[in-house]
Design an enzyme around this catalytic site. Structure first.
Site, PDB file in Angstrom:
ATOM      1  N   SER A 259     -10.090  53.997  -5.850  1.00 58.01           N
ATOM      2  CA  SER A 259      -8.849  54.763  -5.894  1.00 58.01           C
ATOM      3  C   SER A 259      -8.620  55.268  -7.313  1.00 58.01           C
ATOM      4  O   SER A 259      -8.729  54.503  -8.277  1.00 58.01           O
ATOM      5  CB  SER A 259      -7.651  53.901  -5.468  1.00 58.01           C
ATOM      6  OG  SER A 259      -6.449  54.588  -5.743  1.00 58.01           O
TER       7      SER A 259
ATOM      8  N   ASN B 229     -14.335  57.871  -1.451  1.00 57.19           N
ATOM      9  CA  ASN B 229     -12.880  57.987  -1.568  1.00 57.19           C
ATOM     10  C   ASN B 229     -12.511  59.399  -2.020  1.00 57.19           C
ATOM     11  O   ASN B 229     -13.345  60.304  -1.986  1.00 57.19           O
ATOM     12  CB  ASN B 229     -12.373  56.940  -2.576  1.00 57.19           C
ATOM     13  CG  ASN B 229     -10.964  56.480  -2.293  1.00 57.19           C
ATOM     14  OD1 ASN B 229     -10.102  57.257  -1.900  1.00 57.19           O
ATOM     15  ND2 ASN B 229     -10.706  55.195  -2.509  1.00 57.19           N
TER      16      ASN B 229
ATOM     17  N   ASN C 143      -2.825  62.754  -3.172  1.00 57.33           N
ATOM     18  CA  ASN C 143      -1.896  61.617  -3.231  1.00 57.33           C
ATOM     19  C   ASN C 143      -2.099  60.847  -4.524  1.00 57.33           C
ATOM     20  O   ASN C 143      -3.199  60.806  -5.076  1.00 57.33           O
ATOM     21  CB  ASN C 143      -2.076  60.702  -2.014  1.00 57.33           C
ATOM     22  CG  ASN C 143      -3.121  59.627  -2.227  1.00 57.33           C
ATOM     23  OD1 ASN C 143      -2.859  58.594  -2.853  1.00 57.33           O
ATOM     24  ND2 ASN C 143      -4.342  59.875  -1.744  1.00 57.33           N
TER      25      ASN C 143
ATOM     26  N   ASN D 216      -5.773  56.155  -8.470  1.00 59.42           N
ATOM     27  CA  ASN D 216      -4.340  56.093  -8.730  1.00 59.42           C
ATOM     28  C   ASN D 216      -3.859  54.776  -9.311  1.00 59.42           C
ATOM     29  O   ASN D 216      -2.661  54.581  -9.508  1.00 59.42           O
ATOM     30  CB  ASN D 216      -3.566  56.396  -7.441  1.00 59.42           C
ATOM     31  CG  ASN D 216      -3.914  57.774  -6.907  1.00 59.42           C
ATOM     32  OD1 ASN D 216      -3.966  58.737  -7.652  1.00 59.42           O
ATOM     33  ND2 ASN D 216      -4.187  57.852  -5.612  1.00 59.42           N
TER      34      ASN D 216
END
Length: 352
Positions: A172, A239, A110, A174
């Site tokens: 994360s 993560n 993702n 992203n």
């Protein structure tokens, strides 16, 4: 897994992954998913960071980003639930497509980018949360923020009254440069700001830190030092990863964070390494690739006081929760452990 759940998963897998994810949330809110109720026993009950958990298996952040399905998720068998990530202001996240199934690898990639409806909407839903459940919120920062460290504290101050724990997410991949906040000086300042916000709440809320799996030994040393210095309540390890070794699926080259089965070994080694450095002074929550009772048990034996999953549900459905917990109880009994806490770190050396 029951036939109806098998057919439901098969149907969802014919759809775009993000559309299927949204439909699964909708199905939960409509009561169209397994709801066996709380799963617990004398052996499964445990205590982590002052929280009394009915069992050690939690839902990882990222599934219920906007706290839409708190009531049905609280009946799915989880010992605790983490929603979010929440940012101060709503944000759309990165352009679509941004979620990819890697079916052959039982994994997903993702690059959502903290898409969420913002802390005001999420806090309003948290006010109606089931009180018997253990519910936490993953704290995030807006992509265009001038002070990302302040964003974490802002969300905690706004939502903290309705939480059992909160997680500072600097791991994360992203959000550009977010992982830079894992450096020792930046992380210490960020956590101290979050803890100061926590101290301003009427009720003390445990604050966790979520780290990445892509860390060197020196970086793990720094994480351990910061965790001990700030007296953070727990560390969630880990993560998603940027590693792509050994993948076979069509979408293996997509940018973003990889979750699911291929992450298991890497994340568990990081978990064991951090456990060795902390020596029980800060509890760890193991996440990354958990899809079976054996894998949940391995995380616990490597040093985790509790574990979380998410991606495995894409392939195993919600009934996987009770399957894992039933198997975990049997494994604890087999090895002569009366409680989960007795098993924590018992086989850490196998992962170092």
């Amino acid at each position: 897994m029951k036939l109806i759940e098998t057919l439901g998963l098969k149907a969802l897998h014919q759809l775009d992954p993000e559309q299927a994810h949204s439909l699964s949330i909708k199905a939960l809110t409509l009561g169209l998913a397994p709801a066996p109720g709380p799963k617990t026993s004398r052996r499964l009950r445990t205590r982590v960071a002052g929280l009394e958990l009915p069992n050690p298996l939690g839902l990882a952040a990222g599934y219920d980003k906007n706290a839409e399905a708190l009531a049905p998720l609280s009946k799915a068998g989880f010992g605790f639930i983490e929603v979010g990530a929440a940012t101060p202001r709503p944000q759309p996240g990165n352009p679509k497509p941004r979620l990819f199934r890697l079916t052959e690898d039982r994994a997903a990639i993702n690059r959502f980018g903290f898409n969420n409806e913002g802390m005001d909407v999420i806090a309003a839903r948290l006010t109606k949360r089931p009180q018997e459940a253990i519910i936490g919120l993953n704290l995030g920062a807006n992509k265009d923020s001038d002070d990302r460290a302040a964003d974490f504290a802002k969300v905690l101050s706004h939502c903290g009254a309705h939480l059992d724990f909160a997680t500072v997410n600097v791991s994360s991949p992203n959000t550009e440069k977010l992982r830079d906040l894992q450096g020792k000086a930046a992380l210490t300042a960020l956590l101290n700001g979050a803890l100061e916000a926590r101290d301003g709440l009427e009720r003390r809320v445990p604050v966790f830190l979520k780290i990445a799996p892509d860390l060197s030994a020196a970086e793990l040393d720094d994480i351990a030092a910061v965790a001990l210095e700030t007296r953070i309540d727990a560390v969630i390890t880990t993560n998603t990863t940027l590693d792509r070794d050994g993948l076979h699926s069509q979408h293996r080259g997509e940018k973003g964070g990889l979750s699911g089965a291929p992450l298991f070994e890497k994340s568990t080694r990081v978990l064991a390494g951090l456990s060795q450095r902390l020596e029980g002074q800060v509890p760890l929550i193991g996440v990354g690739g958990v899809g079976s009772a054996e894998q949940a048990y391995a995380k616990i034996c490597a040093g985790a006081s509790a574990v979380q999953l998410y991606t495995a549900m894409v392939y195993g459905g919600l009934s996987l929760i009770t399957e894992i917990l039933d198997g975990l109880e049997q494994l604890l009994q087999r090895d002569g452990f009366d409680t989960v806490s007795d098993a924590v770190g018992s086989k850490r050396g196998e992962w170092l």
